[in-house]
Scaffold this motif. Structure first.
Motif, short mmCIF file in Angstrom:
data_model
loop_
_atom_site.label_atom_id
_atom_site.label_comp_id
_atom_site.label_asym_id
_atom_site.label_seq_id
_atom_site.Cartn_x
_atom_site.Cartn_y
_atom_site.Cartn_z
N ILE A 7 0.87 -1.17 0.00
CA ILE A 7 0.00 0.00 0.00
C ILE A 7 0.92 1.23 0.00
N ILE A 8 0.74 2.08 -0.99
CA ILE A 8 1.57 3.28 -1.15
C ILE A 8 0.76 4.50 -0.72
N HIS A 9 1.39 5.35 0.08
CA HIS A 9 0.75 6.57 0.58
C HIS A 9 1.26 7.76 -0.23
N LYS A 10 0.33 8.51 -0.82
CA LYS A 10 0.67 9.71 -1.60
C LYS A 10 0.48 10.94 -0.72
N VAL A 11 1.51 11.75 -0.60
CA VAL A 11 1.44 12.97 0.19
C VAL A 11 1.83 14.14 -0.70
N GLU A 23 5.68 9.79 -2.58
CA GLU A 23 5.06 8.49 -2.36
C GLU A 23 5.96 7.64 -1.48
N THR A 24 5.38 7.08 -0.43
CA THR A 24 6.13 6.21 0.47
C THR A 24 5.35 4.92 0.68
N GLU A 25 6.08 3.86 0.93
CA GLU A 25 5.40 2.59 1.21
C GLU A 25 4.82 2.67 2.61
N PHE A 26 3.51 2.59 2.70
CA PHE A 26 2.79 2.73 3.95
C PHE A 26 2.66 1.39 4.68
#
Length: 105
Positions: A7-11, A23-26
């Motif tokens: 699941i990748i988190h877009k900030v 984008e970081t791996e959440f």
């Protein structure tokens, strides 16, 4: 069929007056790949969601955060990006979550 889903988190942030997306791996977890039910599949085809897949994962606090902020996350499974359009606990087993996704994030 089982596999590992990321699941990748877009900030989004503004740096020097320009919007930048990071984008970081959440979260990374094991999942079971399922297909939509008959009624759900028919509805998905009517609304143009042809490449729809369901990932079944275990319940945790991170899944609840994903459910509350769907637009900030997307899933990667076997190198393919999937846009998460629904995350909900299962009715039959409250220890599992279903992430309903469509190909092409």
């Amino acid at each position: 069929m089982t596999g590992r889903i990321k699941i990748i988190h877009k900030v989004s942030s503004v740096v020097d007056g320009r919007r930048q997306q990071e984008e970081t791996e959440f979260y990374s977890c094991w999942c079971e790949v399922k297909s939509l039910g008959t009624n759900e599949k028919y509805t998905a085809l009517q609304t143009g969601l042809e490449n729809t897949i369901v990932f079944e994962t275990r319940t945790c606090d991170k899944m609840e955060e994903i459910r509350l902020n769907l637009k900030e996350f997307y899933a990667v499974y076997k190198g393919v990006e999937f846009k998460i359009y629904d995350a909900s606990p299962m009715f039959t087993d409250d220890r599992k979550y279903q992430l309903k996704c469509r190909a092409g994030a």
